[in-house]
Scaffold this motif. Structure first.
Motif, PDB file in Angstrom:
ATOM      1  N   VAL A   3       0.958  -1.640  -0.003  1.00  0.00           N
ATOM      2  CA  VAL A   3      -0.454   0.059  -0.071  1.00  0.00           C
ATOM      3  C   VAL A   3       0.583   0.665  -0.308  1.00  0.00           C
ATOM      4  CG1 VAL A   3      -1.379   1.329   0.958  1.00  0.00           C
ATOM      5  CG2 VAL A   3      -1.925  -1.637   1.756  1.00  0.00           C
ATOM      6  N   TYR A   4       0.638   2.221  -0.883  1.00  0.00           N
ATOM      7  CA  TYR A   4       1.579   3.461  -1.419  1.00  0.00           C
ATOM      8  C   TYR A   4       0.784   4.562  -0.909  1.00  0.00           C
ATOM      9  CZ  TYR A   4       4.196  -0.038  -3.012  1.00  0.00           C
ATOM     10  OH  TYR A   4       5.282  -1.393  -2.898  1.00  0.00           O
ATOM     11  N   ARG A   5       1.156   5.540  -0.841  1.00  0.00           N
ATOM     12  CA  ARG A   5       1.525   7.015  -0.610  1.00  0.00           C
ATOM     13  C   ARG A   5       1.716   7.646  -1.846  1.00  0.00           C
ATOM     14  NH1 ARG A   5      -2.815   5.023   1.378  1.00  0.00           N
ATOM     15  NH2 ARG A   5      -3.785   5.276   3.497  1.00  0.00           N
ATOM     16  N   GLU A   6       0.851   9.188  -2.543  1.00  0.00           N
ATOM     17  CA  GLU A   6       1.754   9.667  -3.317  1.00  0.00           C
ATOM     18  C   GLU A   6       2.386  11.013  -2.196  1.00  0.00           C
ATOM     19  OE1 GLU A   6       2.256  12.211  -7.728  1.00  0.00           O
ATOM     20  OE2 GLU A   6      -0.212  10.535  -6.723  1.00  0.00           O
ATOM     21  N   LEU A   7       3.691  11.318  -2.777  1.00  0.00           N
ATOM     22  CA  LEU A   7       4.426  12.673  -1.909  1.00  0.00           C
ATOM     23  C   LEU A   7       3.859  13.657  -2.861  1.00  0.00           C
ATOM     24  CD1 LEU A   7       7.184  10.461   0.147  1.00  0.00           C
ATOM     25  CD2 LEU A   7       5.275  11.512   1.126  1.00  0.00           C
ATOM     26  N   LEU A  13      -1.604   6.556   9.730  1.00  0.00           N
ATOM     27  CA  LEU A  13      -1.303   7.424   8.702  1.00  0.00           C
ATOM     28  C   LEU A  13      -2.186   8.605   9.071  1.00  0.00           C
ATOM     29  CD1 LEU A  13      -3.542   4.348   6.873  1.00  0.00           C
ATOM     30  CD2 LEU A  13      -0.778   5.401   5.911  1.00  0.00           C
ATOM     31  N   SER A  14      -2.949   9.180   9.616  1.00  0.00           N
ATOM     32  CA  SER A  14      -3.625  10.665   9.960  1.00  0.00           C
ATOM     33  C   SER A  14      -2.472  11.176  10.068  1.00  0.00           C
ATOM     34  CB  SER A  14      -4.770  10.256  10.695  1.00  0.00           C
ATOM     35  OG  SER A  14      -4.504  10.156  11.930  1.00  0.00           O
ATOM     36  N   ASP A  15      -1.526  10.620  11.084  1.00  0.00           N
ATOM     37  CA  ASP A  15      -0.063  12.183  11.725  1.00  0.00           C
ATOM     38  C   ASP A  15       0.027  12.619  10.602  1.00  0.00           C
ATOM     39  OD1 ASP A  15      -1.655  11.987  13.941  1.00  0.00           O
ATOM     40  OD2 ASP A  15       0.006  10.537  14.863  1.00  0.00           O
ATOM     41  N   GLY A  16       1.037  11.021   9.635  1.00  0.00           N
ATOM     42  CA  GLY A  16       2.011  11.852   8.394  1.00  0.00           C
ATOM     43  C   GLY A  16       3.575  10.945   8.860  1.00  0.00           C
ATOM     44  N   ALA A  17       3.912  11.469   7.985  1.00  0.00           N
ATOM     45  CA  ALA A  17       5.326  11.203   8.267  1.00  0.00           C
ATOM     46  C   ALA A  17       6.663  12.031   8.145  1.00  0.00           C
ATOM     47  CB  ALA A  17       5.468  10.045   7.714  1.00  0.00           C
ATOM     48  N   GLY A  18       7.480  12.228   9.059  1.00  0.00           N
ATOM     49  CA  GLY A  18       8.520  13.229   9.183  1.00  0.00           C
ATOM     50  C   GLY A  18      10.075  12.396   8.368  1.00  0.00           C
ATOM     51  N   GLY A  50      20.553  14.279   7.604  1.00  0.00           N
ATOM     52  CA  GLY A  50      19.812  14.540   8.091  1.00  0.00           C
ATOM     53  C   GLY A  50      18.563  14.607   8.312  1.00  0.00           C
ATOM     54  N   GLY A  51      18.325  15.679   7.594  1.00  0.00           N
ATOM     55  CA  GLY A  51      17.092  16.579   8.063  1.00  0.00           C
ATOM     56  C   GLY A  51      16.051  15.756   7.463  1.00  0.00           C
ATOM     57  N   ARG A  52      14.907  16.083   7.744  1.00  0.00           N
ATOM     58  CA  ARG A  52      13.214  15.147   7.616  1.00  0.00           C
ATOM     59  C   ARG A  52      12.651  15.972   6.519  1.00  0.00           C
ATOM     60  NH1 ARG A  52      12.689  10.610  10.527  1.00  0.00           N
ATOM     61  NH2 ARG A  52      14.588  10.620  11.957  1.00  0.00           N
ATOM     62  N   ALA A  53      12.290  15.961   5.844  1.00  0.00           N
ATOM     63  CA  ALA A  53      10.240  16.309   5.131  1.00  0.00           C
ATOM     64  C   ALA A  53       9.269  16.056   6.172  1.00  0.00           C
ATOM     65  CB  ALA A  53      11.017  16.302   3.707  1.00  0.00           C
ATOM     66  N   GLU A  54       8.322  16.722   5.870  1.00  0.00           N
ATOM     67  CA  GLU A  54       7.196  16.122   6.891  1.00  0.00           C
ATOM     68  C   GLU A  54       6.278  15.934   5.660  1.00  0.00           C
ATOM     69  OE1 GLU A  54       7.114  15.414  10.172  1.00  0.00           O
ATOM     70  OE2 GLU A  54       8.749  16.645  11.017  1.00  0.00           O
ATOM     71  N   TYR A  55       5.238  15.406   5.630  1.00  0.00           N
ATOM     72  CA  TYR A  55       4.298  15.076   5.142  1.00  0.00           C
ATOM     73  C   TYR A  55       2.879  14.371   5.368  1.00  0.00           C
ATOM     74  CZ  TYR A  55       7.581  15.289   0.882  1.00  0.00           C
ATOM     75  OH  TYR A  55       8.160  15.643  -0.491  1.00  0.00           O
ATOM     76  N   GLY A  56       1.727  14.320   5.288  1.00  0.00           N
ATOM     77  CA  GLY A  56       0.494  14.231   5.554  1.00  0.00           C
ATOM     78  C   GLY A  56      -0.100  13.718   4.690  1.00  0.00           C
ATOM     79  N   PRO A  57      -1.202  13.586   5.190  1.00  0.00           N
ATOM     80  CA  PRO A  57      -2.665  13.502   4.311  1.00  0.00           C
ATOM     81  C   PRO A  57      -3.421  14.229   3.880  1.00  0.00           C
ATOM     82  CG  PRO A  57      -2.877  12.295   6.425  1.00  0.00           C
ATOM     83  CD  PRO A  57      -1.409  13.001   6.353  1.00  0.00           C
ATOM     84  N   PRO A  73      -6.756  15.602   2.797  1.00  0.00           N
ATOM     85  CA  PRO A  73      -8.039  15.628   3.471  1.00  0.00           C
ATOM     86  C   PRO A  73      -8.951  15.765   2.394  1.00  0.00           C
ATOM     87  CG  PRO A  73      -7.469  18.475   4.533  1.00  0.00           C
ATOM     88  CD  PRO A  73      -5.816  17.105   3.414  1.00  0.00           C
ATOM     89  N   ASP A  74      -8.755  15.664   1.398  1.00  0.00           N
ATOM     90  CA  ASP A  74     -10.100  15.363   0.224  1.00  0.00           C
ATOM     91  C   ASP A  74      -9.303  13.928  -0.429  1.00  0.00           C
ATOM     92  OD1 ASP A  74      -8.070  16.961  -0.703  1.00  0.00           O
ATOM     93  OD2 ASP A  74      -9.306  18.111  -2.693  1.00  0.00           O
ATOM     94  N   GLU A  75      -8.592  14.049  -0.177  1.00  0.00           N
ATOM     95  CA  GLU A  75      -7.802  13.183  -0.898  1.00  0.00           C
ATOM     96  C   GLU A  75      -6.103  12.263  -0.449  1.00  0.00           C
ATOM     97  OE1 GLU A  75      -6.653  13.584  -5.518  1.00  0.00           O
ATOM     98  OE2 GLU A  75      -6.573  15.112  -4.619  1.00  0.00           O
ATOM     99  N   PRO A  76      -6.863  11.542   0.527  1.00  0.00           N
ATOM    100  CA  PRO A  76      -5.961  10.697   1.737  1.00  0.00           C
ATOM    101  C   PRO A  76      -5.183  10.150   1.411  1.00  0.00           C
ATOM    102  CG  PRO A  76      -8.414   9.355   1.898  1.00  0.00           C
ATOM    103  CD  PRO A  76      -8.161  10.687   0.718  1.00  0.00           C
ATOM    104  N   ASP A  77      -4.674   9.545  -0.552  1.00  0.00           N
ATOM    105  CA  ASP A  77      -3.777   8.449  -0.848  1.00  0.00           C
ATOM    106  C   ASP A  77      -2.195   9.051  -1.772  1.00  0.00           C
ATOM    107  OD1 ASP A  77      -4.554   6.240  -1.048  1.00  0.00           O
ATOM    108  OD2 ASP A  77      -6.179   6.236  -2.117  1.00  0.00           O
ATOM    109  N   LYS A  78      -3.140  10.579  -1.087  1.00  0.00           N
ATOM    110  CA  LYS A  78      -1.779  11.836  -1.723  1.00  0.00           C
ATOM    111  C   LYS A  78      -1.368  13.159  -0.259  1.00  0.00           C
ATOM    112  CE  LYS A  78      -3.339  13.240  -6.256  1.00  0.00           C
ATOM    113  NZ  LYS A  78      -2.812  13.609  -7.415  1.00  0.00           N
ATOM    114  N   TRP A  79      -0.026  12.511  -0.097  1.00  0.00           N
ATOM    115  CA  TRP A  79       0.345  13.736   1.336  1.00  0.00           C
ATOM    116  C   TRP A  79       1.124  14.213   0.839  1.00  0.00           C
ATOM    117  CZ3 TRP A  79       2.745  10.033   5.128  1.00  0.00           C
ATOM    118  CH2 TRP A  79       1.500   8.705   5.861  1.00  0.00           C
TER     119      TRP A  79
END
Length: 84
Positions: free
Chosen positions: A22-26, A46-51, A62-69, A71-77
């Motif tokens: 199962v995948y999410r598009e960034l 899944l609702s929190d997203g990820a760093g 070492g840095g992080r990119a923050e991504y989250g769902p 609202p109207d398309e949860p398959d895209k973060w």
């Protein structure tokens, strides 16, 4: 053209999505266009997203990119910004 999965080795001959996963598009930011494997993630995660660790974000290695769902398309973060 097959899409590349976040975390796949650059020399992997097949860095694309795998069947049964199962995948999410960034979208946006330094990891734009990559797919994130979220197989087995809980609904809360899944609702929190990820760093996601990346060397090409604002904070370099070492840095992080923050991504989250989205609202109207949860398959895209969507990209939320970079953190150290």
């Amino acid at each position: 053209m097959r899409r590349r999965v976040y975390g796949a080795d650059h020399d992997d001959p097949d860095p694309g999505p795998r069947p049964g996963r199962v995948y999410r598009e960034l979208v946006g930011g330094p990891l734009d266009g990559l797919l994130l494997d979220v197989t087995g993630w809980t609904p809360a995660a899944l609702s929190d997203g990820a760093g996601l660790v990346t060397e090409i974000g604002a904070y370099g290695p070492g840095g992080r990119a923050e991504y989250g769902p989205r609202p109207d398309e949860p398959d895209k973060w969507d990209w939320r910004g970079d953190t150290p």
